[in-house]
Design an enzyme around this catalytic site. Sequence first.
Site, short mmCIF file in Angstrom:
data_model
loop_
_atom_site.label_atom_id
_atom_site.label_comp_id
_atom_site.label_asym_id
_atom_site.label_seq_id
_atom_site.Cartn_x
_atom_site.Cartn_y
_atom_site.Cartn_z
N ASN A 263 0.86 -1.18 0.00
CA ASN A 263 0.00 0.00 0.00
C ASN A 263 0.89 1.23 0.00
O ASN A 263 1.35 1.69 1.04
CB ASN A 263 -0.91 -0.01 1.22
CG ASN A 263 -1.90 -1.14 1.15
OD1 ASN A 263 -2.85 -1.09 0.36
ND2 ASN A 263 -1.65 -2.20 1.91
N GLU A 264 1.15 1.70 -1.22
CA GLU A 264 2.09 2.80 -1.41
C GLU A 264 1.42 4.13 -1.08
O GLU A 264 0.19 4.19 -0.92
CB GLU A 264 2.57 2.79 -2.87
CG GLU A 264 3.30 1.53 -3.28
CD GLU A 264 4.69 1.39 -2.64
OE1 GLU A 264 5.00 2.14 -1.68
OE2 GLU A 264 5.46 0.53 -3.10
N PRO A 265 2.21 5.22 -0.98
CA PRO A 265 1.64 6.54 -0.74
C PRO A 265 0.44 6.78 -1.67
O PRO A 265 0.52 6.51 -2.87
CB PRO A 265 2.79 7.49 -1.06
CG PRO A 265 4.01 6.69 -0.71
CD PRO A 265 3.68 5.27 -1.06
#
Length: 648
Positions: free
Chosen positions: A174-176
Amino acid sequence: MNNSKIDKRISQYPKSLEYQIKSYEKIPVELFNDSKDGSIYIANLIARAIREKQEHDENIVLGLATGSSPLMVYAELIRLHKEEELSFQNVITFNLDEYYPLDPSRLESYDYFMHHYFFDHIDILEENINIPKGDLKLSEVKKYCNNYEKKIHLAGGIDIQLLGIGRSGHIGFNEPGSEDNTLTRLVRLDNLTRHDASDDFGGLEKVPYEAITMGVKTILNAKEIYIMAWGQHKADIVKEAIEGKPSAFIPSTFLQQHANVRFYMDTAAANKLTRVQTPWKVGSCKWDEDLATKAVIWLSQLVNKPILKLTDEDYNEYGLSELILNQTNAYQLNIKIFNRLQHTITGWPGGKPNTDDSQRPERANPKKKRVLLFSPHPDDDVISMGGTFLRLVEQGHEVHVAYQTSGNTAVHDHDALRYLEFYEDFHNTVIGKSVKSKSFRDLEKLLANANNHKITQALKDTKGLIRRGEARAGARFCGVPDERIHFMDMPFYEAESSKKRMLSEADISLTMDLIKKIKPHQVFAAGDLADPHGTHRVCLNAVIEALTRMKGKKWIKDCWLWLYRGAWQEFDINEIEMCVPLSPNELIKKRNAIFLHQSQKDRPVFPGEDEREFWQRAEDRTRKTAEEYRELGFAEYEAMEAFRRWHY
Ligand code: F6R
């Protein structure tokens, strides 16, 4: 660690401290001296939970992570299985993520990782293992992800979720940008994440752009969450995750919403937390000279005044009245700290002969010292302490340099091909006979297809030789004769993936042998523990372990260990115990030594997220140190190389 020890530790968790730091830390933190201690502790918590469920004939659902962080947890769980009869028959697992697209049989896949490092060594039932599939057709992905969520739900939800934290702030992938309502889905990987994975894939261009990951919400739905961070390279993001405002920019901040989450970390990863950086903001402090130095430098930088100009008002206004309470006034403290820092500055890194050395960082005697400079990669010596290296040689010390690893992962394929072509042309034209042997042709073929292959040993060896030549050129340039240049090729570095790089007995005994042979008065070793692949950390551990094991020997009492820092990270000023100023000419000479590492120039294979070349980083760093000293009120130098002594 047995259960009663764990219970004791849990009950000893410092509640009062927890209360004091609450306003800063929004996730409870558990600190450990090192990752091994922490990992064993976590593994035992998990083992206890598994056994508790077994007593009630129930299954337990574990959410599992990959990456370097959980490796030692898995190793300890395997040990518990083999030696203490821990069974995994009642365990159902759901892995967080998988690269997409990627065949599960590939060595880089998380499917391979989980089997190789964990599942193949325990008695878990294959049908209880769930890992997102990286080889689905794009049209199947959505349905598959929905089913993954359903499957977790049907299993009763995740009891314990194990997490690492990425330097982008991601949990799972879950990236930025990932919100707290996200579920399992296909995502695009952040650049930083791809950089960090490039070592495993043999280059950035080979890292997939996407992944399937559980969502933030999927993670938050777990009943209990254990998140881990080991090493200084995680310190910045750990602070953000724990002290920052919850936001999709740093998805790990959403963990603050969870009622049953704990952050397990080593002291290096905790280094940027307010309680460590500015403990006086958190509560009352036990002031010693180290902490006072830290506070005075902090204040001087904050109010933008040299140390000797700080006033009682400055101290009072910024919450440091407690610090000057037992001094007559601020000035007395200022002078004390100023002198302490002044004494760190020396142009004689090997000690100044025939002088009183009571206020100097190094001993005057013996005048000519035997110096052993350990360089984890073949260019760390010149990048990190090239100026000091040159000085030590110029000042007549017997300087040895030891290249700890081959550095063979960090050469571009096209560079290796260029060298091999030279080799062939040289033989054909200069020596006059063809060397196109079968094995050479195989190598050529391999190089031509290197993009599609795991790097093989032959190619790795070729790359290692290229770096060896460069290291030799760099050391000779600094004035070291060939017999004092040592190549150690430490075995740990040759593991199939960077995650598997763990110190072995063979590495330690190699290090001990060399130290014993040279019997140095000074050892320099890389202490910049933030390099992304952890190589420096392992190399330093080898040196410390080797020196510690030889502590009984008479000559070792004279052997001082100095740490330097390299391209990735610098010491804070308060940590510096020896600071060597460089003249403008010395800086240029150092730059030329770095240039001899041609394979690392322009665009190295593993540049990290920093766009600057290594020589630029080195210069910026050392100029910054000089600038910081100047701002504190010391003389203005072109650049400075910093060191800290390690007492083993
Ligand atoms: C792995 C995962 C990632 C890692 C994170 C930290 O399954 O989902 O979030 O936990 O990238 O990686 P390491 O532990 O290698 O530093």
